[in-house]
Design a protein around this motif. Structure first.
Motif, mmCIF file in Angstrom:
data_model
loop_
_atom_site.group_PDB
_atom_site.id
_atom_site.type_symbol
_atom_site.label_atom_id
_atom_site.label_comp_id
_atom_site.label_asym_id
_atom_site.label_seq_id
_atom_site.Cartn_x
_atom_site.Cartn_y
_atom_site.Cartn_z
ATOM 1 N N ASP A 415 0.317 -0.833 0.178
ATOM 2 C CA ASP A 415 0.232 -0.099 0.123
ATOM 3 C C ASP A 415 0.467 1.098 -0.036
ATOM 4 O OD1 ASP A 415 -2.546 -1.818 0.219
ATOM 5 O OD2 ASP A 415 -2.707 -1.528 2.388
ATOM 6 N N ASN A 416 1.712 1.001 0.318
ATOM 7 C CA ASN A 416 2.908 2.247 0.510
ATOM 8 C C ASN A 416 3.684 2.086 -0.814
ATOM 9 O OD1 ASN A 416 2.447 2.469 3.890
ATOM 10 N ND2 ASN A 416 4.110 0.829 4.152
ATOM 11 N N VAL A 417 4.049 1.236 -1.720
ATOM 12 C CA VAL A 417 4.539 1.471 -2.773
ATOM 13 C C VAL A 417 3.382 1.825 -3.992
ATOM 14 C CG1 VAL A 417 6.333 0.419 -4.311
ATOM 15 C CG2 VAL A 417 6.309 0.426 -1.742
ATOM 16 N N PHE A 418 2.274 1.253 -4.603
ATOM 17 C CA PHE A 418 1.587 1.384 -5.810
ATOM 18 C C PHE A 418 0.187 2.367 -5.124
ATOM 19 C CE2 PHE A 418 3.726 -2.966 -5.520
ATOM 20 C CZ PHE A 418 4.258 -2.711 -6.691
ATOM 21 N N LEU A 552 12.866 7.510 -13.193
ATOM 22 C CA LEU A 552 11.934 7.773 -12.475
ATOM 23 C C LEU A 552 11.055 8.641 -12.576
ATOM 24 C CD1 LEU A 552 14.187 5.620 -11.384
ATOM 25 C CD2 LEU A 552 13.394 6.126 -8.656
ATOM 26 N N SER A 553 10.426 9.763 -12.559
ATOM 27 C CA SER A 553 9.707 11.189 -13.431
ATOM 28 C C SER A 553 9.012 10.813 -14.216
ATOM 29 C CB SER A 553 11.109 12.319 -13.514
ATOM 30 O OG SER A 553 11.713 12.278 -12.365
ATOM 31 N N SER A 554 9.661 9.970 -15.086
ATOM 32 C CA SER A 554 9.205 9.545 -16.383
ATOM 33 C C SER A 554 8.252 8.304 -15.495
ATOM 34 C CB SER A 554 9.612 9.284 -17.069
ATOM 35 O OG SER A 554 10.405 10.317 -18.085
ATOM 36 N N ARG A 558 3.099 6.506 -14.408
ATOM 37 C CA ARG A 558 2.059 5.700 -15.551
ATOM 38 C C ARG A 558 1.622 4.785 -14.708
ATOM 39 N NH1 ARG A 558 5.615 4.564 -20.579
ATOM 40 N NH2 ARG A 558 6.867 5.018 -20.484
ATOM 41 N N GLY A 559 0.957 5.633 -13.780
ATOM 42 C CA GLY A 559 0.032 4.858 -12.722
ATOM 43 C C GLY A 559 0.615 3.919 -11.783
ATOM 44 N N ILE A 560 1.711 3.206 -11.726
ATOM 45 C CA ILE A 560 1.774 1.988 -10.979
ATOM 46 C C ILE A 560 2.214 1.870 -9.381
ATOM 47 C CG2 ILE A 560 3.362 0.142 -11.635
ATOM 48 C CD1 ILE A 560 3.950 0.110 -14.534
ATOM 49 N N VAL A 561 3.039 2.927 -9.684
ATOM 50 C CA VAL A 561 4.044 3.351 -8.216
ATOM 51 C C VAL A 561 3.868 5.032 -7.529
ATOM 52 C CG1 VAL A 561 6.226 3.548 -6.903
ATOM 53 C CG2 VAL A 561 5.754 1.245 -8.505
ATOM 54 N N LYS A 562 3.278 4.958 -6.149
ATOM 55 C CA LYS A 562 2.991 6.326 -5.895
ATOM 56 C C LYS A 562 4.324 7.649 -6.197
ATOM 57 C CE LYS A 562 -0.082 4.799 -2.536
ATOM 58 N NZ LYS A 562 -0.407 4.833 -1.231
ATOM 59 N N ALA A 563 3.762 8.774 -6.480
ATOM 60 C CA ALA A 563 4.531 9.540 -6.576
ATOM 61 C C ALA A 563 5.446 9.678 -5.682
ATOM 62 C CB ALA A 563 4.211 11.124 -7.489
ATOM 63 N N GLU A 592 11.583 1.299 -17.349
ATOM 64 C CA GLU A 592 10.967 2.780 -17.675
ATOM 65 C C GLU A 592 11.995 2.513 -19.439
ATOM 66 O OE1 GLU A 592 9.891 6.146 -18.821
ATOM 67 O OE2 GLU A 592 9.182 5.057 -17.466
ATOM 68 N N PHE A 593 13.375 2.193 -18.969
ATOM 69 C CA PHE A 593 13.729 2.425 -20.306
ATOM 70 C C PHE A 593 13.563 1.244 -21.494
ATOM 71 C CE2 PHE A 593 17.698 4.677 -17.922
ATOM 72 C CZ PHE A 593 16.910 5.207 -18.898
ATOM 73 N N TRP A 594 12.650 -0.057 -20.813
ATOM 74 C CA TRP A 594 12.407 -0.905 -21.345
ATOM 75 C C TRP A 594 10.855 -0.671 -21.938
ATOM 76 C CZ3 TRP A 594 7.259 -3.781 -21.929
ATOM 77 C CH2 TRP A 594 8.208 -5.089 -22.949
ATOM 78 N N MET A 595 10.227 -0.046 -21.194
ATOM 79 C CA MET A 595 8.663 0.473 -21.853
ATOM 80 C C MET A 595 8.895 1.740 -23.503
ATOM 81 S SD MET A 595 6.518 0.669 -18.545
ATOM 82 C CE MET A 595 5.274 -0.870 -17.863
ATOM 83 N N ARG A 596 9.860 2.195 -23.007
ATOM 84 C CA ARG A 596 9.615 3.251 -23.689
ATOM 85 C C ARG A 596 10.202 2.963 -25.060
ATOM 86 N NH1 ARG A 596 13.503 7.962 -20.706
ATOM 87 N NH2 ARG A 596 12.403 8.725 -19.118
ATOM 88 N N GLU A 597 11.442 2.785 -25.273
ATOM 89 C CA GLU A 597 11.720 1.428 -26.124
ATOM 90 C C GLU A 597 10.435 1.371 -27.110
ATOM 91 O OE1 GLU A 597 14.305 0.368 -29.403
ATOM 92 O OE2 GLU A 597 14.213 1.872 -27.964
ATOM 93 N N HIS A 598 9.520 0.070 -25.760
ATOM 94 C CA HIS A 598 8.498 -0.634 -26.831
ATOM 95 C C HIS A 598 7.372 0.543 -27.385
ATOM 96 C CE1 HIS A 598 11.547 -3.756 -25.726
ATOM 97 N NE2 HIS A 598 10.860 -4.498 -25.868
#
Length: 602
Positions: A415-418, A552-554, A558-563, A592-598
């Motif tokens: 709950d603290n992370v996501f 990590l700023s990008s 993505r709505g995965i990990v809490k800002a 994040e690098f993988w997601m950007r590429e794909h």
């Protein structure tokens, strides 16, 4: 039917009898057209077409039947596989050793069999949709399938720092687990385990005979893998890599090229031991000290090379090391992976044995005295008693759940992370359920063999081997693992459990059998490896800090990990505990690098 064959392969099979089976992949690779009735072979892929049936094969299988091995040598692995399946059916897999994957397509694509080796070192990914089977050696190149990132896979990546098979990062796409086959018949797919380790825990061999057999198997494996190549070794200075390096020097009768990576950071460098091993065996030793600037180039390249997010932080140093070898003209490198997992060398094996002792305490004493007493308020604040409280707390948790009690996500709290919306889409208990299934399916009674078999999947097949295979591939090298040969694997399963973990002594037999071959300093040293001081450097090096912050700023959008968690991670936790929280920064950054590429290439 025509196959467009590249260095790797993919295809679509349909249940309709007139369906076209195609093999296509990576548009940047050169194409080779192979018509029906011919054999196409290259070091990467072999294709054989005969009477409407087609066989695609990757790797270098070794057939126990001499006649099939002759076919393998003269006409290629695919022709040998075709003959083996025709005469033995799927039982043919039991008679083959080595690293491989194979696809047998029959009846113009309406039936097929896909299989991968005992450690899944040549992967096969697939999707069964609307009566068609789509397959490839990479999850991100399966033809005819919409690639949609799976929230559950994202969670499992962040939990394990990789994605264990059969899950892949994409919805509806699976990876064939190690030692499994996929049968495609009448438009439906069935995944079957064709190999499962069998441990002979009652066998009591003669130590001298076992030692001689052990050393011979390793030497034979190194000799076989070195043949026909300009070969070198990874040398970390540990027992495994030192053994492979020593055996290669012995096999060649000349100094072998060994490659080591160092880090100019306190507690992360063990180049001293690599030098000891190289000097002892007379290897031609090559050293390189990785710098933070090396990571600025290496991180994006390694992250985007994989077909799905991969967070093993030693992947970048492994790629740098392999690249140095390639620059020297090495075309194949031998790695020492496997010794710990076959012979009981990981420190957690001894730790879990200590927790296992709690089971021998009489139940009445545990429930009536120890547990109630240690549960009293304030007991966890008394220095000496505090250790007892922690011990009982962990010992009461059954295996394999106990392994992940200190998982970072568990410790930090989901709950603290996501983000709440992300948590609502996933099953946080699935990783533990799947691990329990693997644990229960193991054919072993002893605790140590259960842990080894567990690690053959989660440590080797899903993590360490993809790390080495992926990074050497990126560097343009072949790689092999003499300490994971099928012969050594079978041998290790015959050893008594106490020869692997003797009281709290790790890999007792392995070390004793190599005493006199390895330098004493190597046998007595603590395990290390290509650990990366990323967290320390990310706090000190401006460019690396900026790279991590940008990624990590990008990722925070993505709505995965809490800002708020990402902010605290970068500004509070990482500076305070760089060794611990650097790992979390790393795995988020690599994703994040993988997601950007794909996203760009979708």
């Amino acid at each position: 039917m025509e196959f467009i064959v590249l260095e790797q392969f993919s295809g679509i099979l349909c249940s309709a009898p007139d369906a076209l089976a195609t093999a296509t992949l990576s548009p940047h690779l050169a194409r080779l057209n192979i018509p029906l009735g011919t054999v196409g072979c290259n070091p990467k892929l072999s294709v054989f077409n005969e009477s409407g049936d087609v066989c695609l094969a990757l790797g270098e299988p070794r057939f126990s039947d001499p006649a099939l091995q002759d076919v393998n040598t003269l006409r290629g692995p695919s022709a040998a596989w075709m003959q083996a399946f025709c005469t033995q059916g799927e039982a043919a897999l039991q008679q083959v050793r080595g690293r491989f994957c194979v696809v047998l397509i029959r009846n113009d694509g309406s039936d097929a069999l896909l299989a991968t080796d005992r450690f899944g070192t040549w992967p096969i990914c697939y999707a069964a949709q609307a009566g068609a089977l789509h397959f490839s050696d990479r999850a991100d190149t399966i033809p005819g399938v919409t690639r949609q990132v799976s929230s559950q896979a994202v969670f499992e990546y962040l939990f394990f720092h990789m994605i264990p098979a059969p899950t892949t990062i994409f919805e509806g796409v699976s990876r064939l687990p190690a030692g499994h086959l996929l049968k495609w018949e009448a438009g439906s797919a069935q995944c079957i385990c064709w190999w499962q380790p069998t441990f002979d825990e009652q066998h009591a061999p003669d130590f001298t005979e076992a030692k001689q057999q052990f050393l011979q198997i390793i030497q034979d494996g190194v000799t076989r893998e070195a043949a026909g190549h300009n070969v070198g070794t990874f040398l970390s200075g540990g027992t495994d890599s030192s053994t492979v390096t020593g055996m290669l020097c012995k096999t060649l009768g000349a100094p072998a090229h060994s490659y080591s990576i160092g880090f100019d950071a306190s507690g992360y460098d063990e180049m001293e031991y690599a030098r000891i091993a190289a000097k002892h065996f007379g290897a031609e030793h090559h050293e390189y000290y990785v710098t933070p600037d090396d990571l600025l180039d290496g991180i994006p390249r390694v992250a985007t090379h994989y077909d799905q997010p991969f967070g093993n932080s030693s992947a970048v140093p492994a790629w740098i090391c392999a690249s140095r070898a390639r620059e020297d003209g090495i075309d194949k490198i031998l790695a020492g992976d496997g010794g710990d997992e076959l012979f009981g060398g990981n420190t957690r094996y001894a730790k879990q044995r200590v927790f296992g002792w709690y089971d021998s305490v009489p139940g009445l004493l545990r429930r009536g005295l120890l547990e109630p007493g240690l549960a009293l308020p304030g007991m966890d604040r008394i220095p000496l008693v505090k250790k007892g409280v922690s011990y009982v707390e962990q010992a009461r948790v059954p295996m394999p759940d106990r392994i992940h009690m200190y998982n970072m996500l568990v410790r930090l709290g989901m709950d603290n992370v996501f983000e709440p919306d992300f948590l609502a889409r996933i099953d946080t208990d699935r990783p533990q359920r799947e691990q329990r299934e693997v644990w229960q399916a193991t054919n072993a009674k002893s605790h140590i063999n259960r842990m080894l078999a567990y690690d053959w999947k989660y440590t080797l097949a899903d993590n360490d081997l993809p790390k080495v295979i992926g990074t050497t591939q990126l560097a343009g090298l072949d790689v092999d693992f003499p300490l994971l040969s099928d012969e050594l694997l079978a041998f290790s399963a015959t050893l008594p459990p106490e020869w692997k973990l003797k009281r709290l002594t790790l890999r007792w037999f392995f070390k004793e059998a190599l005493r006199g071959f390895l330098p004493d300093e190597i046998i007595s040293k603590k395990k290390h490896g290509f650990g990366l001081p990323f967290g320390v450097w990310a706090c000190q090096h401006a460019g690396l800090k900026a790279l991590a912050s940008d990624a990590l700023s990008s990722f925070r959008g993505r709505g995965i990990v809490k800002a708020a968690f990402i902010d605290d991670l970068l500004n509070i936790h990482l500076p305070a505990h760089p060794g611990y929280y650097g790992e979390m920064v790393w795995i988020l950054m690599m994703m994040e690098f993988w997601m950007r590429e794909h996203e760009t290439n979708r």
